[in-house]
Design a protein around this motif. Structure first.
Motif, short mmCIF file in Angstrom:
data_model
loop_
_atom_site.label_atom_id
_atom_site.label_comp_id
_atom_site.label_asym_id
_atom_site.label_seq_id
_atom_site.Cartn_x
_atom_site.Cartn_y
_atom_site.Cartn_z
N ASP A 1 0.87 -1.17 0.00
CA ASP A 1 0.00 0.00 0.00
C ASP A 1 0.90 1.22 0.00
N VAL A 2 0.38 2.34 -0.43
CA VAL A 2 1.16 3.56 -0.43
C VAL A 2 1.54 3.92 1.02
N GLY A 3 2.82 4.19 1.25
CA GLY A 3 3.28 4.61 2.56
C GLY A 3 3.39 3.52 3.60
N GLN B 1 8.72 -1.55 -6.43
CA GLN B 1 8.40 -0.13 -6.37
C GLN B 1 7.50 0.26 -7.52
N THR C 1 0.49 10.23 -6.13
CA THR C 1 0.50 10.98 -4.88
C THR C 1 1.68 11.95 -4.85
N ARG D 1 3.72 6.40 8.20
CA ARG D 1 3.68 6.02 6.79
C ARG D 1 4.68 6.81 5.94
N TRP D 2 4.98 8.02 6.36
CA TRP D 2 5.93 8.85 5.61
C TRP D 2 6.85 9.60 6.58
N GLU E 1 5.59 10.79 -4.94
CA GLU E 1 5.72 9.47 -4.32
C GLU E 1 6.17 8.38 -5.30
N THR F 1 6.18 4.60 -4.46
CA THR F 1 5.83 3.67 -3.40
C THR F 1 6.70 2.42 -3.46
N TYR G 1 7.14 -1.40 -1.86
CA TYR G 1 6.35 -2.42 -1.18
C TYR G 1 7.11 -3.74 -1.27
N PHE H 1 -2.13 2.82 -6.48
CA PHE H 1 -1.71 1.87 -5.43
C PHE H 1 -2.74 0.79 -5.16
#
Length: 530
Positions: free
Chosen positions: A260-262, A282, A287, A381-382, A501, A503, A505, A520
């Motif tokens: 998921d994002v972040g 990635q 975002t 998350r960030w 962003e 992301t 994962y 995402f």
């Protein structure tokens, strides 16, 4: 980023024949779309592995946020869960592609859009998906999610599988405006006595089974899915708010993926890469992370101080050092994923000397205080906390003493609404792929977020451009309007992009074909356990 698509010859031929029939019988301006869903949409067929799957097909995904909304939201669940489906979704180039709508066209002046719906689709309760479902869901989503169709006059049922959107003004980009959440379809039979859904009954490849409060969401495969059954039989989304705990759960095998994002921090990437049982992935997503100013009160009611703060931020340094290379320096308030709209020649520049000169011009040797508020739920998350400390040190060199306050989500929202802040940081995703989704909310003086978050920004020329761009049918002229808007925002800095962003994962090695798209959304219909 490359978009990978599965194209099935048989479906392509069928879609081509249908398109030719449609075009030959229609005098409207045709913008009929292909019938092969993009990466991120649910495929019309799901190829099975060449050998039978021996492992239990249960996937557990760890998240840093809770994707269950319950009855307070019309659609109950986030779209990432693949329980409900939209009429339209965006591909990785942020171009509208069909899901429950198979094609569409508009009339010559863009005031009537006709959507042709996929036949043979049923909701999880057996209710047929048809025009009645569209006419029920779309207006409710406009009321409760976001008003992406402010010029919608009415919806007209042509037949069971054809719907017309009647607009008050020309609307050149309607398919983008109803992409994803704005056209989430919930079964009409799921409504209770109050006229609201009582359960998330959609048409997707997975059915909702159970929500365990603040812990997990459990899904099971929809064996009657119109695109063919998924390989996974069961999916669990587990809410793990702490980033360290999330990664530990992946390492021990308690969960199979962090997707998921972040949800995976940049500094954790090397830990994943060094573990032979894990795979790091990635995806550039839509975002962008912003530093926003309260332009309605001192000290940032003076544009020169906003400009100075923006120029003292080393965005490339943030990406290289704080994000460990997993990001892109902010170049515009429009995400670079929207390639056809982003303007990169107005990117904020890093110039500490010019920043000091501007600050000195305003402050004349005096010092001022500023309050920067952070949303506690975003810190897991960030790396906003690290970024705020870097900004605090840089601003001190300008004579601006930043006090950092971390607030719980509700208190953060209240502080923004009351204007009780000078700066804040936040992410924003261009969910429709259309610039108005940003400009109409952030830049327009009457925009929802401009007012609700007390940005205090107003520019007469910007307002004119926002209004004109909404109904401009000439795409080249629309591009000129949005180019000018991006230049105005870059000059007046009511908000500034910090980074875009990318992301990251991760999955365990035995998880195959699980990918995120530009919004995402995980490819649950394709993933399987080896």
């Amino acid at each position: 980023m490359k978009t990978f698509r599965r194209i099935h010859t048989t479906l392509f031929i069928i879609g081509l024949v249908a398109t030719l029939i449609l075009v030959s019988g229609c005098q409207a301006t045709a913008t009929t779309q292909p019938t092969t869903p993009p990466e991120g949409a649910q495929a019309t067929t799901t190829p099975q592995p060449t050998t039978p799957l021996k492992k239990p097909q249960e996937l557990t995904i760890g998240l840093g946020r809770n994707l269950y909304y319950g009855p307070k939201k019309w659609y109950f669940l986030h779209g990432s869960l693949a329980v409900w489906e939209p009429l339209v979704i965006l591909d990785n180039d942020m171009i509208a592609q069909p899901v429950l709508a198979t094609s569409w066209e508009m009339n010559e002046d863009g005031t009537v859009w006709t959507f042709h719906l996929r036949e043979g689709v049923k909701f999880h309760d057996g209710t047929p998906f048809n025009a009645d479902a569209v006419i029920l869901n779309v207006p409710k989503l406009q009321e409760e999610y976001m008003t992406t169709l402010p010029n919608l006059d009415s919806l007209e049922k042509v037949d069971d599988y054809t719907v017309r959107f009647i607009m008050k003004e020309p609307t050149p980009n309607l398919p983008q405006l109803i992409a994803y959440f704005s056209s989430a379809m919930i079964s009409p039979q799921a409504l209770g006595e109050d006229g609201r859904p009582t359960a998330p009954i959609g048409t997707g490849p997975f059915k909702f089974v159970e929500y365990i409060e603040d812990d997990s969401i459990i899904l099971e495969r929809n064996d009657d899915y119109w695109g063919g059954p998924a390989k996974l039989e069961r999916v669990i989304f587990k809410y793990i708010p702490d980033a360290t705990t999330r990664l530990a759960a992946l390492q021990t095998g308690e969960i199979d993926a962090i997707a998921d994002v972040g949800s995976l921090q940049p500094e954790q990437a090397s830990i994943v890469e060094q573990n032979p049982d894990l795979v790091l992935l990635q995806q550039g997503v839509a975002t962008t992370h912003y530093l926003t100013f309260n332009c309605g009160k001192p000290p940032f009611d003076d544009v020169r101080l906003r400009q100075a703060v923006s120029m003292v931020i080393d965005r490339q340094g943030l990406v290289d050092n704080t994000l460990y290379g997993f990001g892109e320096p902010g170049v515009s308030v429009i995400t670079p994923r929207a390639k056809q709209w982003v303007r990169t020649d107005v990117a904020p520049r890093y110039d500490p000397q010019a920043a000091k000169a501007l600050a000195e011009e305003v402050l004349d040797g005096e010092r001022v205080e500023a309050k920067l508020i952070l949303h506690s739920g975003l810190l897991g998350r960030w790396p906003y906390e690290n970024i705020s400390q870097i900004l605090q040190a840089a601003a001190a060199e300008l004579g601006i003493d930043i006090k950092i306050e971390t607030l719980e989500g509700g208190a953060w929202n209240e502080a923004l609404k009351a204007g009780d802040y000078n700066l804040t940081m936040m992410p924003y995703t261009l969910m429709t792929g259309d610039p108005d989704f940003f400009m109409g909310r952030w830049v327009w003086s009457e925009g929802d977020l401009n007012q609700r978050r007390s940005y205090g920004y107003a520019n007469e020329r910007a307002d004119e451009l926002v209004i004109a761009a909404i109904s401009e049918m000439d795409q080249a002229v629309r591009k000129e309007y949005y180019d000018e808007l991006q230049a105005i925002v870059a000059e007046e800095v009511p908000f500034t992009p910090l980074y875009h962003e990318v992301t990251i994962y991760a999955t365990r090695k035995n998880v195959k074909d699980l990918r995120l798209d530009v919004q995402f959304k995980p490819s649950l219909d394709k993933a399987y356990i080896e």
